[in-house]
Design an enzyme around this catalytic site. Structure first.
Site, PDB file in Angstrom:
ATOM      1  N   ARG A 142       0.884  -1.180   0.000  1.00  0.00           N
ATOM      2  CA  ARG A 142       0.000   0.000   0.000  1.00  0.00           C
ATOM      3  C   ARG A 142       0.910   1.215   0.000  1.00  0.00           C
ATOM      4  O   ARG A 142       1.585   1.483   0.996  1.00  0.00           O
ATOM      5  CB  ARG A 142      -0.911  -0.008   1.230  1.00  0.00           C
ATOM      6  CG  ARG A 142      -1.605   1.315   1.457  1.00  0.00           C
ATOM      7  CD  ARG A 142      -2.716   1.248   2.475  1.00  0.00           C
ATOM      8  NE  ARG A 142      -3.860   0.535   1.952  1.00  0.00           N
ATOM      9  CZ  ARG A 142      -5.100   0.613   2.469  1.00  0.00           C
ATOM     10  NH1 ARG A 142      -5.338   1.368   3.523  1.00  0.00           N
ATOM     11  NH2 ARG A 142      -6.084  -0.064   1.927  1.00  0.00           N
ATOM     12  N   ASP A 187     -17.546   6.742  -1.650  1.00  0.00           N
ATOM     13  CA  ASP A 187     -16.268   6.664  -0.923  1.00  0.00           C
ATOM     14  C   ASP A 187     -15.978   8.057  -0.358  1.00  0.00           C
ATOM     15  O   ASP A 187     -16.645   9.033  -0.734  1.00  0.00           O
ATOM     16  CB  ASP A 187     -15.155   6.215  -1.907  1.00  0.00           C
ATOM     17  CG  ASP A 187     -13.792   6.040  -1.236  1.00  0.00           C
ATOM     18  OD1 ASP A 187     -13.740   5.933   0.013  1.00  0.00           O
ATOM     19  OD2 ASP A 187     -12.771   6.029  -1.961  1.00  0.00           O
ATOM     20  N   HIS A 207      -7.209   0.502  -6.639  1.00  0.00           N
ATOM     21  CA  HIS A 207      -7.412  -0.381  -5.481  1.00  0.00           C
ATOM     22  C   HIS A 207      -8.058  -1.675  -6.012  1.00  0.00           C
ATOM     23  O   HIS A 207      -9.234  -1.935  -5.798  1.00  0.00           O
ATOM     24  CB  HIS A 207      -8.326   0.335  -4.480  1.00  0.00           C
ATOM     25  CG  HIS A 207      -8.295  -0.236  -3.090  1.00  0.00           C
ATOM     26  ND1 HIS A 207      -7.495  -1.295  -2.729  1.00  0.00           N
ATOM     27  CD2 HIS A 207      -8.985   0.121  -1.970  1.00  0.00           C
ATOM     28  CE1 HIS A 207      -7.688  -1.562  -1.443  1.00  0.00           C
ATOM     29  NE2 HIS A 207      -8.584  -0.720  -0.963  1.00  0.00           N
ATOM     30  N   CYS A 251     -16.529   1.304   0.292  1.00  0.00           N
ATOM     31  CA  CYS A 251     -15.320   0.520   0.572  1.00  0.00           C
ATOM     32  C   CYS A 251     -14.904   0.631   2.037  1.00  0.00           C
ATOM     33  O   CYS A 251     -14.223  -0.241   2.552  1.00  0.00           O
ATOM     34  CB  CYS A 251     -14.189   0.970  -0.341  1.00  0.00           C
ATOM     35  SG  CYS A 251     -13.835   2.731  -0.206  1.00  0.00           S
ATOM     36  N   GLN A 253      -9.996  -4.217  -3.785  1.00  0.00           N
ATOM     37  CA  GLN A 253     -11.296  -3.676  -3.400  1.00  0.00           C
ATOM     38  C   GLN A 253     -12.321  -3.904  -4.520  1.00  0.00           C
ATOM     39  O   GLN A 253     -13.416  -4.411  -4.283  1.00  0.00           O
ATOM     40  CB  GLN A 253     -11.147  -2.166  -3.115  1.00  0.00           C
ATOM     41  CG  GLN A 253     -12.427  -1.487  -2.690  1.00  0.00           C
ATOM     42  CD  GLN A 253     -12.869  -1.925  -1.306  1.00  0.00           C
ATOM     43  OE1 GLN A 253     -12.112  -1.822  -0.362  1.00  0.00           O
ATOM     44  NE2 GLN A 253     -14.088  -2.411  -1.185  1.00  0.00           N
ATOM     45  N   ARG A 290     -13.680  -9.003   1.284  1.00  0.00           N
ATOM     46  CA  ARG A 290     -12.275  -8.719   0.992  1.00  0.00           C
ATOM     47  C   ARG A 290     -11.422  -9.950   1.305  1.00  0.00           C
ATOM     48  O   ARG A 290     -10.546 -10.331   0.541  1.00  0.00           O
ATOM     49  CB  ARG A 290     -11.773  -7.535   1.849  1.00  0.00           C
ATOM     50  CG  ARG A 290     -12.368  -6.174   1.531  1.00  0.00           C
ATOM     51  CD  ARG A 290     -11.907  -5.635   0.207  1.00  0.00           C
ATOM     52  NE  ARG A 290     -10.466  -5.546   0.124  1.00  0.00           N
ATOM     53  CZ  ARG A 290      -9.724  -4.522   0.580  1.00  0.00           C
ATOM     54  NH1 ARG A 290     -10.312  -3.489   1.117  1.00  0.00           N
ATOM     55  NH2 ARG A 290      -8.414  -4.511   0.442  1.00  0.00           N
TER      56      ARG A 290
HETATM   57  N1   CP Z   1     -11.351  -0.444   2.101  1.00  0.00           N
HETATM   58  C1   CP Z   1     -10.094  -0.450   2.580  1.00  0.00           C
HETATM   59  O1   CP Z   1      -9.128  -0.665   1.849  1.00  0.00           O
HETATM   60  O2   CP Z   1      -9.994  -0.225   3.921  1.00  0.00           O
HETATM   61  P1   CP Z   1      -8.636   0.016   4.730  1.00  0.00           P
HETATM   62  O3   CP Z   1      -8.079   1.351   4.269  1.00  0.00           O
HETATM   63  O4   CP Z   1      -9.046   0.042   6.170  1.00  0.00           O
HETATM   64  O5   CP Z   1      -7.687  -1.093   4.423  1.00  0.00           O
HETATM   65  N1  NVA Z   2     -10.161   6.510  -1.489  1.00  0.00           N
HETATM   66  C1  NVA Z   2      -9.802   6.099  -0.160  1.00  0.00           C
HETATM   67  C2  NVA Z   2     -10.010   4.621  -0.028  1.00  0.00           C
HETATM   68  C3  NVA Z   2      -9.645   4.049   1.313  1.00  0.00           C
HETATM   69  C4  NVA Z   2      -9.840   2.554   1.350  1.00  0.00           C
HETATM   70  C5  NVA Z   2      -8.358   6.488   0.132  1.00  0.00           C
HETATM   71  O1  NVA Z   2      -7.504   6.322  -0.750  1.00  0.00           O
HETATM   72  O2  NVA Z   2      -8.080   6.981   1.234  1.00  0.00           O
END
Ligand code: CP
Ligand code: NVA
Length: 295
Positions: free
Chosen positions: A101, A214, A128, A254, A131, A282
């Site tokens: 990440r 989101d 993502h 998400c 997701q 997930r």
């Molecule tokens: N949806 C998602 O990726 O959640 P987190 O940021 O908590 O991993």
């Molecule tokens: N769009 C959000 C998704 C988190 C899972 C972010 O990148 O923070």
């Protein structure tokens, strides 16, 4: 040859269907699938916080008999303490796979380029994919995948980018309503050429079976928080907007959610909300991804 999962583009529609089939079996028989990852260790390189991605991957890896090592920014400090290239080359000597990440998508591309082991994108500023795969799996469970219209309300961000690409690939109709200046990038719209982009949320939700939203400010954009609050004020999923969608439409998010901003408590906690099943999925879908990529 090793296979990475950096964007939805890395998978064909038949590979996605295979992942869904395996994920259903894994969900039905959560503990009884043997130990396909026995003796394998995966590293989780995370530059940003996470609840779902980290925990669902760690639990999934444990349930498949493997071992996970969490490598937060304090441990690895990608690009500052050591270059992504060197990190990738060294970790390839120890690990069987990497879940990353990162802030910049270029960092996961760089990690994948220099790793001899599979690299899975656990969210970047651009995509993502884990997701989106779990989202489509959830839609499949709840509604099937034929004749489905998805409406996304909000920011043209990483989550929307992956959702647009997977809906296009799997033949779902997708409408997105984004404020001017916050639409998805041109390359994504080129790839997901069947997607329709609106400025008005009410136009986007007409005839929709799935309403998705989101956060308005993603991780890494905190400095823009106030400007975004203003720009997105009318892009809230609330009971009034839900009335314009199909009668039995479901709601996805998400998560994490900013209740009272992009979604109201009433909708998030209401009967149409499938967000907890979506979060649970997930884990099942990622277990299937791990089995496919690490076999
Ligand atoms: N949806 C998602 O990726 O959640 P987190 O940021 O908590 O991993
Ligand atoms: N769009 C959000 C998704 C988190 C899972 C972010 O990148 O923070």
């Amino acid at each position: 040859m090793k296979k990475d999962l950096l964007t939805i583009n890395d998978l064909s529609s038949s590979e996605i269907n295979d992942i869904f089939k395996l994920a259903s079996e894994l969900k039905r028989n959560r503990q009884g699938f043997g130990e396909p990852l026995k003796g394998k260790t995966l590293g989780l390189i995370f530059e940003k916080p996470s609840n779902r991605t980290r925990v669902s991957f760690e639990v999934g890896i444990t349930e498949l008999g493997g071992h996970a090592i969490y490598l937060g920014s304090y441990e690895i400090d990608l690009g500052k303490r050591e270059s992504p290239k060197d990190v990738a080359k060294v970790l390839s000597r120890y690990l069987n796979g990497i879940i990353a990440r990162t802030f910049s998508h270029k960092t996961v591309v760089e990690l994948a380029k220099h790793s001899s082991i599979p690299v899975i994108n656990g969210l970047t500023d651009y995509q993502h994919p884990c997701q989106a795969l779990s989202d489509l799996f959830t839609i499949k469970e709840k509604k099937g995948l034929s004749n489905i219209t998805v409406a996304f309300i909000g920011d043209g961000n990483n989550v929307l980018n992956s959702l647009l690409c997977i809906c296009h690939k799997m033949g779902l109709k997708i409408n997105a309503a984004c404020p001017k200046g916050y639409e998805p990038s041109k390359d994504i719209l080129k790839e997901a050429s069947s997607a329709a982009i609106f400025n008005s949320p009410s136009d986007a939700v007409k005839g929709a079976d799935v309403i998705y939203t989101d956060v308005w400010t993603s991780m890494g954009q905190e400095k823009e928080y106030k400007r975004r609050l203003k720009a997105f004020k009318k892009y809230q999923v609330n009971a009034e907007l839900m009335k314009l969608a199909n009668k039995d439409a479901i709601v996805l998010h998400c998560l994490p959610a900013h209740r009272g901003q992009e979604i109201t408590d009433e909708v998030m906690d209401g009967p149409a909300s499938m967000v907890l099943d979506q979060a649970e999925n997930r884990m099942h879908v990622q277990k299937a991804i791990l089995i496919k990529l690490l076999k």
